[in-house]
Design an enzyme around this catalytic site. Sequence first.
Site, short mmCIF file in Angstrom:
data_model
loop_
_atom_site.label_atom_id
_atom_site.label_comp_id
_atom_site.label_asym_id
_atom_site.label_seq_id
_atom_site.Cartn_x
_atom_site.Cartn_y
_atom_site.Cartn_z
N ARG A 282 0.77 -14.84 -11.97
CA ARG A 282 0.60 -14.31 -13.34
C ARG A 282 0.36 -12.82 -13.22
NH1 ARG A 282 -2.97 -16.46 -18.35
NH2 ARG A 282 -1.09 -17.73 -18.44
N HIS B 155 6.98 -16.58 -20.44
CA HIS B 155 5.99 -17.57 -20.04
C HIS B 155 6.69 -18.93 -19.95
CE1 HIS B 155 2.23 -19.34 -19.27
NE2 HIS B 155 1.58 -19.14 -20.40
N GLN C 75 4.73 -22.36 -20.09
CA GLN C 75 4.25 -22.72 -21.42
C GLN C 75 5.38 -23.34 -22.25
OE1 GLN C 75 0.95 -22.28 -22.88
NE2 GLN C 75 1.96 -23.70 -24.29
N ASP D 267 1.41 -16.94 -31.91
CA ASP D 267 0.69 -16.47 -30.72
C ASP D 267 -0.12 -15.25 -31.15
OD1 ASP D 267 -0.11 -15.94 -28.10
OD2 ASP D 267 1.80 -15.07 -27.48
N CYS E 87 0.20 -21.55 -28.14
CA CYS E 87 0.02 -21.59 -26.69
C CYS E 87 -1.45 -21.49 -26.30
CB CYS E 87 0.83 -20.48 -26.04
SG CYS E 87 0.45 -18.84 -26.69
N ARG F 115 0.79 -28.84 -20.37
CA ARG F 115 0.95 -27.83 -19.32
C ARG F 115 0.82 -28.49 -17.95
NH1 ARG F 115 -0.22 -22.51 -20.29
NH2 ARG F 115 0.62 -22.28 -18.19
N1 NVA Z 1 1.14 -13.55 -25.47
C1 NVA Z 1 -0.07 -13.99 -24.85
C2 NVA Z 1 0.11 -15.39 -24.30
C3 NVA Z 1 -1.11 -15.98 -23.67
C4 NVA Z 1 -0.88 -17.33 -23.10
C5 NVA Z 1 -0.47 -13.03 -23.74
O1 NVA Z 1 0.42 -12.60 -22.99
O2 NVA Z 1 -1.64 -12.69 -23.64
N1 CP Z 2 -1.47 -20.61 -22.69
C1 CP Z 2 -1.93 -20.09 -21.54
O1 CP Z 2 -1.16 -19.70 -20.65
O2 CP Z 2 -3.27 -20.10 -21.41
P1 CP Z 2 -4.14 -19.33 -20.30
O3 CP Z 2 -3.97 -17.86 -20.56
O4 CP Z 2 -5.53 -19.81 -20.53
O5 CP Z 2 -3.63 -19.71 -18.95
#
Ligand code: NVA
Ligand code: CP
Length: 300
Positions: free
Chosen positions: A102, A129, A132, A219, A259, A287
């Site tokens: 990540r 992502h 997800q 989101d 998400c 997930r």
């Molecule tokens: N768009 C959000 C998704 C989190 C799962 C982010 O990147 O923070």
């Molecule tokens: N939706 C998601 O990826 O959650 P986290 O940021 O908690 O991993």
Amino acid sequence: MKHLLKMLDLSTEEIIDILNLADQLKYELKHGIPHPHLKGKTLGMIFQKSSTRTRVSFETGMYQLGGYPLFLSSNDLQIGRGEPVQDTARVLSRYLDGIMIRTFEQAEVEALAEYGSIPIINGLTDFCHPCQVLADLMTIREIKGSFDGLKLCFIGDGNNMANSLIVGCLKVGMSVSIACPNDYQPPKEILDFAAEYDSFEITDSPVQAAKDADVLYTDVWASMGQEGESEKRKKAFAGYQINDEIMSVAHADAMVLHCLPAHREEEITAKVFEEHADEIFEEAENRLHAQKAVMVKLMA
Ligand code: NVA
Ligand code: CP
């Protein structure tokens, strides 16, 4: 399929294969049927951003598959002190059987795959992502029975989630409508992909996008790394919210997904969130199953 870097790389058949295996692994877990497909294998999990779901579901999933997960915070790795990702990839490939990462830049994930010799899984970048969206597709199919004739409407930022949903939903045959402010549209690469489909629509009107939708999705307005823009974004995204008005123009049996983490009264009202909490938390659970399927496909 050698890696999971972005939905653009997957064929429809590969997506459906992952979803079918995810359904099977979910069934086996619920019925106490062991499935140690990754016995003796190790997964390194590199996190340059926070996580609740991704970390815990990958870690638990690896354990349930008989393997061993290593949590690698970038604060502790040399990568956090500037060791190039190309070198990190070649070193970790000699210890591990797979890497979940990540991070911010999609290019970093692509470089890991290019220089390493083991499967790489994208656990979220600024661009996409995919894990997800595989869980989202699994949840949609589980609740609606199939993808046939379904329309998904995404309201909010043209961000990593919007990008992945557009590609994933169009590839499985759904219609997609996106409502976002003009300055926050998805990147050209995604819009070019979507332009090939008659079943894609983009507008700045949430009500127009939500009309006759079967799945409503939103989101956060400010993603990880954009905290400094939160006030500006609050203004830009005012009105880009899933609320009763939006629900009233969607199909009566429309489902709502998020998400997570969610910001109540920003992108979604607390009322709509709670009315659809069963769907949203099934999505969060999925997930686990979807990522186990990805790991088995890539690492078994
Ligand atoms: N768009 C959000 C998704 C989190 C799962 C982010 O990147 O923070
Ligand atoms: N939706 C998601 O990826 O959650 P986290 O940021 O908690 O991993």
